[in-house]
Design an enzyme around this catalytic site. Structure first.
Site, PDB file in Angstrom:
ATOM      1  N   ILE A   9       0.705  -1.151  -0.039  1.00 20.22           N
ATOM      2  CA  ILE A   9       0.157  -0.011  -0.046  1.00 20.22           C
ATOM      3  C   ILE A   9       0.953   1.241  -0.003  1.00 20.22           C
ATOM      4  O   ILE A   9       1.714   1.385   1.033  1.00 20.22           O
ATOM      5  CB  ILE A   9      -1.015   0.024   1.312  1.00 20.22           C
ATOM      6  CG1 ILE A   9      -1.839  -1.060   1.210  1.00 20.22           C
ATOM      7  CG2 ILE A   9      -1.879   1.132   1.290  1.00 20.22           C
ATOM      8  CD1 ILE A   9      -2.368  -1.547   2.682  1.00 20.22           C
ATOM      9  N   LYS A  55       8.500   8.303  10.516  1.00 17.10           N
ATOM     10  CA  LYS A  55       7.556   8.220  11.520  1.00 17.10           C
ATOM     11  C   LYS A  55       6.005   7.706  11.324  1.00 17.10           C
ATOM     12  O   LYS A  55       5.715   6.629  11.750  1.00 17.10           O
ATOM     13  CB  LYS A  55       7.454   9.475  12.443  1.00 17.10           C
ATOM     14  CG  LYS A  55       6.914   9.560  13.762  1.00 17.10           C
ATOM     15  CD  LYS A  55       6.964  10.687  14.400  1.00 17.10           C
ATOM     16  CE  LYS A  55       5.983  10.749  15.497  1.00 17.10           C
ATOM     17  NZ  LYS A  55       5.764  12.122  15.907  1.00 17.10           N
ATOM     18  N   ASN A 104      -1.852   4.442  -3.842  1.00 22.16           N
ATOM     19  CA  ASN A 104      -2.797   5.131  -3.055  1.00 22.16           C
ATOM     20  C   ASN A 104      -1.931   6.593  -2.898  1.00 22.16           C
ATOM     21  O   ASN A 104      -2.908   7.541  -2.815  1.00 22.16           O
ATOM     22  CB  ASN A 104      -2.897   4.340  -1.544  1.00 22.16           C
ATOM     23  CG  ASN A 104      -3.632   5.404  -0.696  1.00 22.16           C
ATOM     24  OD1 ASN A 104      -4.908   5.899  -0.871  1.00 22.16           O
ATOM     25  ND2 ASN A 104      -2.701   5.962   0.195  1.00 22.16           N
ATOM     26  N   TYR A 160      -3.698  17.622 -10.699  1.00 25.40           N
ATOM     27  CA  TYR A 160      -4.302  16.552 -10.122  1.00 25.40           C
ATOM     28  C   TYR A 160      -5.316  15.995 -10.943  1.00 25.40           C
ATOM     29  O   TYR A 160      -5.537  14.762 -11.033  1.00 25.40           O
ATOM     30  CB  TYR A 160      -5.029  17.144  -8.725  1.00 25.40           C
ATOM     31  CG  TYR A 160      -5.515  15.941  -7.884  1.00 25.40           C
ATOM     32  CD1 TYR A 160      -4.802  15.150  -7.015  1.00 25.40           C
ATOM     33  CD2 TYR A 160      -6.759  16.094  -7.495  1.00 25.40           C
ATOM     34  CE1 TYR A 160      -5.130  14.449  -6.110  1.00 25.40           C
ATOM     35  CE2 TYR A 160      -7.282  15.100  -6.756  1.00 25.40           C
ATOM     36  CZ  TYR A 160      -6.338  14.151  -5.814  1.00 25.40           C
ATOM     37  OH  TYR A 160      -6.963  13.380  -5.143  1.00 25.40           O
ATOM     38  N   LYS A 200      -5.497  12.022 -12.151  1.00 24.51           N
ATOM     39  CA  LYS A 200      -6.503  11.267 -11.808  1.00 24.51           C
ATOM     40  C   LYS A 200      -7.270  10.309 -12.819  1.00 24.51           C
ATOM     41  O   LYS A 200      -7.479   9.274 -12.848  1.00 24.51           O
ATOM     42  CB  LYS A 200      -7.357  11.799 -10.882  1.00 24.51           C
ATOM     43  CG  LYS A 200      -6.847  12.036  -9.343  1.00 24.51           C
ATOM     44  CD  LYS A 200      -6.021  10.855  -8.903  1.00 24.51           C
ATOM     45  CE  LYS A 200      -5.870  10.944  -7.356  1.00 24.51           C
ATOM     46  NZ  LYS A 200      -5.078   9.918  -6.823  1.00 24.51           N
TER      47      LYS A 200
HETATM   48  P1  NAD Z   1      -2.781  11.925   2.577  1.00 25.42           P
HETATM   49  O1  NAD Z   1      -2.127  12.956   2.139  1.00 25.42           O
HETATM   50  O2  NAD Z   1      -3.411  11.488   3.889  1.00 25.42           O
HETATM   51  O3  NAD Z   1      -2.215  10.507   2.077  1.00 25.42           O
HETATM   52  C1  NAD Z   1      -1.260  10.436   1.004  1.00 25.42           C
HETATM   53  C2  NAD Z   1      -0.133   9.746   1.555  1.00 25.42           C
HETATM   54  O4  NAD Z   1       0.906   9.534   0.427  1.00 25.42           O
HETATM   55  C3  NAD Z   1       0.767  10.754   2.445  1.00 25.42           C
HETATM   56  O5  NAD Z   1       0.931   9.760   3.877  1.00 25.42           O
HETATM   57  C4  NAD Z   1       2.054  10.902   1.961  1.00 25.42           C
HETATM   58  O6  NAD Z   1       3.248  10.942   2.763  1.00 25.42           O
HETATM   59  C5  NAD Z   1       2.269   9.657   1.184  1.00 25.42           C
HETATM   60  N1  NAD Z   1       3.216  10.090  -0.096  1.00 25.42           N
HETATM   61  C6  NAD Z   1       3.175  11.093  -1.183  1.00 25.42           C
HETATM   62  N2  NAD Z   1       3.936  11.069  -1.798  1.00 25.42           N
HETATM   63  C7  NAD Z   1       4.560   9.896  -1.829  1.00 25.42           C
HETATM   64  C8  NAD Z   1       5.576   9.138  -2.442  1.00 25.42           C
HETATM   65  N3  NAD Z   1       6.287   9.892  -3.528  1.00 25.42           N
HETATM   66  N4  NAD Z   1       6.193   8.139  -2.026  1.00 25.42           N
HETATM   67  C9  NAD Z   1       5.633   7.447  -1.211  1.00 25.42           C
HETATM   68  N5  NAD Z   1       4.378   8.149  -0.386  1.00 25.42           N
HETATM   69  C10 NAD Z   1       4.121   9.215  -0.671  1.00 25.42           C
HETATM   70  O7  NAD Z   1      -4.080  11.924   1.702  1.00 25.42           O
HETATM   71  P2  NAD Z   1      -5.608  10.689   1.488  1.00 25.42           P
HETATM   72  O8  NAD Z   1      -6.643  11.774   1.200  1.00 25.42           O
HETATM   73  O9  NAD Z   1      -5.328   9.717   2.430  1.00 25.42           O
HETATM   74  O10 NAD Z   1      -5.072  10.445  -0.019  1.00 25.42           O
HETATM   75  C11 NAD Z   1      -4.728   8.844  -0.474  1.00 25.42           C
HETATM   76  C12 NAD Z   1      -5.243   9.015  -2.024  1.00 25.42           C
HETATM   77  O11 NAD Z   1      -6.411   9.137  -2.198  1.00 25.42           O
HETATM   78  C13 NAD Z   1      -4.499   9.866  -2.666  1.00 25.42           C
HETATM   79  O12 NAD Z   1      -4.091   9.290  -4.019  1.00 25.42           O
HETATM   80  C14 NAD Z   1      -5.581  11.005  -3.143  1.00 25.42           C
HETATM   81  O13 NAD Z   1      -5.055  11.552  -4.466  1.00 25.42           O
HETATM   82  C15 NAD Z   1      -6.696  10.231  -3.235  1.00 25.42           C
HETATM   83  N6  NAD Z   1      -7.991  10.778  -3.305  1.00 25.42           N
HETATM   84  C16 NAD Z   1      -8.468  11.228  -1.820  1.00 25.42           C
HETATM   85  C17 NAD Z   1      -9.604  11.818  -1.613  1.00 25.42           C
HETATM   86  C18 NAD Z   1     -10.195  12.687  -0.574  1.00 25.42           C
HETATM   87  O14 NAD Z   1     -11.213  12.952  -0.435  1.00 25.42           O
HETATM   88  N7  NAD Z   1      -9.294  12.255   0.621  1.00 25.42           N
HETATM   89  C19 NAD Z   1     -10.537  12.312  -2.721  1.00 25.42           C
HETATM   90  C20 NAD Z   1      -9.885  11.606  -4.167  1.00 25.42           C
HETATM   91  C21 NAD Z   1      -9.073  10.898  -4.144  1.00 25.42           C
END
Ligand code: NAD
Length: 305
Positions: free
Chosen positions: A11, A50, A97, A162, A166
């Protein structure tokens, strides 16, 4: 009971937000989880072990199996796969993700903001999926989730970068679904809305309260299981809604012109028909075989004068 016992799941971005919840849920079902996260900020800057460590500690404390990986998905996807192979010998499931945001109106968006976002969401998913693909193919099992977004399907102010990434993941997933079918590699795409640091500053709290990431995880686990019947589908999921998204073609304007009398004026004259979604010709297209129907219909029409 859907079991994910002993499945090895990678993941990406599992140190927080949705990925963290997926990791905990997979582990509860007996999966061996690679918790990848570079631990950076929302815009991708900085790094820390962390975030991934905390998730792994929590899984182990609950009696589950997990290992942390801190590699940047874009620059070292090989390191992520290596963590899976060194610790568990294989990989069965890949949840693409990880993500960052670099929002800006299009007028102010510079090329770096655009490319950085594509790099993490799209190129990162490409690189890691490519590495896992040959393993999936060989073992004739693989489950892949692409994380899309309503911003990609419908557009969203300030998110050209974005949105592009997507929607590209939708096309990527649809094609993998076709290429993976005969090897029992199933790829599905989720477009979701959930409370996380991505949304907590843009949505009001009474809406956020309904959008826990725990409401997304059941679909991700289902689509990752042996039992998953679905391949190449796009799901919209939020707050307890689980729905499928399809492209829709309008009833359409069918003409049978010869090449030299198909003019822009002809289209202008009949423009309203292109917008008619109520006619009985309205359909949900799926690739080339639909065009046979188009040819069949147009060839029977009288020639346009
Ligand atoms: P989040 O920022 O909490 O989680 C994203 C995680 O990805 C972070 O922990 C970050 O450190 C990690 N990350 C970023 N770049 C990275 C890299 N190069 N290598 C390894 N890890 C990396 O945000 P989230 O809301 O949990 O998003 C998760 C996914 O869901 C994303 O792809 C986001 O675009 C998508 N998404 C979220 C929503 C929403 O409503 N939250 C809506 C549509 C899509």
């Amino acid at each position: 009971m859907i079991s994910l016992n002993d499945k090895v799941v990678i993941i990406t971005g599992a140190g927080g937000g949705l990925g963290k919840v997926y990791a905990l849920e997979f582990a509860k079902r007996g999966a061996k989880v690679i918790v990848n996260d570079l631990g950076g900020s929302l815009n991708g800057s900085g790094n820390s072990n962390k975030a991934a460590d905390l998730v792994v500690n929590e899984i182990i404390k609950n009696g589950g199996k997990a290992v942390a990986n801190y590699d940047n998905l874009v620059t070292n996807p090989e390191g992520i796969l290596k963590t899976a192979l060194d610790n568990y010998g294989t990989v069965d499931i890949l949840i693409n993700n990880a993500g960052i945001l670099k929002d800006s109106s299009f007028k102010n968006m510079n090329e770096n903001q655009f490319i950085d976002v594509l790099n993490v969401h799209l190129n990162g998913a490409f690189k890691l999926t490519k590495l896992c693909w040959s393993i999936f193919k060989e073992k004739k099992f693989g489950r892949i989730i692409m994380t899309a977004s309503p911003a990609g399907l419908y557009g969203n102010f300030g998110q050209t970068n974005y949105s592009c990434a997507k929607l590209a993941l939708v096309g990527f997933g649809e094609t993998l679904a076709k290429e993976g079918y005969k090897y029992n590699i199933k790829t599905n795409i989720i477009s979701l809305l959930a409370k996380s640091r991505m949304t907590e500053k843009v949505l009001p709290s009474h809406i956020l309260d309904k959008l826990s990431p725990e409401k997304i995880a059941p679909l991700v686990l289902f689509l990752s299981s042996n039992e998953c019947p679905s391949n190449g589908s796009i799901y919209e999921v939020a707050a307890g809604l689980f729905a499928q998204i399809k492209w829709q073609r309008s009833n359409g304007l069918y003409l049978n012109p010869s090449d030299d009398n198909l003019t822009p004026e002809l289209i202008l004259e009949n423009f309203n028909q292109i917008f008619n979604f109520n006619g009985k010709g309205t359909d949900y297209p799926i690739m080339l075989k639909d065009y046979n129907k188009v040819w069949e219909i147009t060839s029977k029409l009288p020639k346009v004068k």
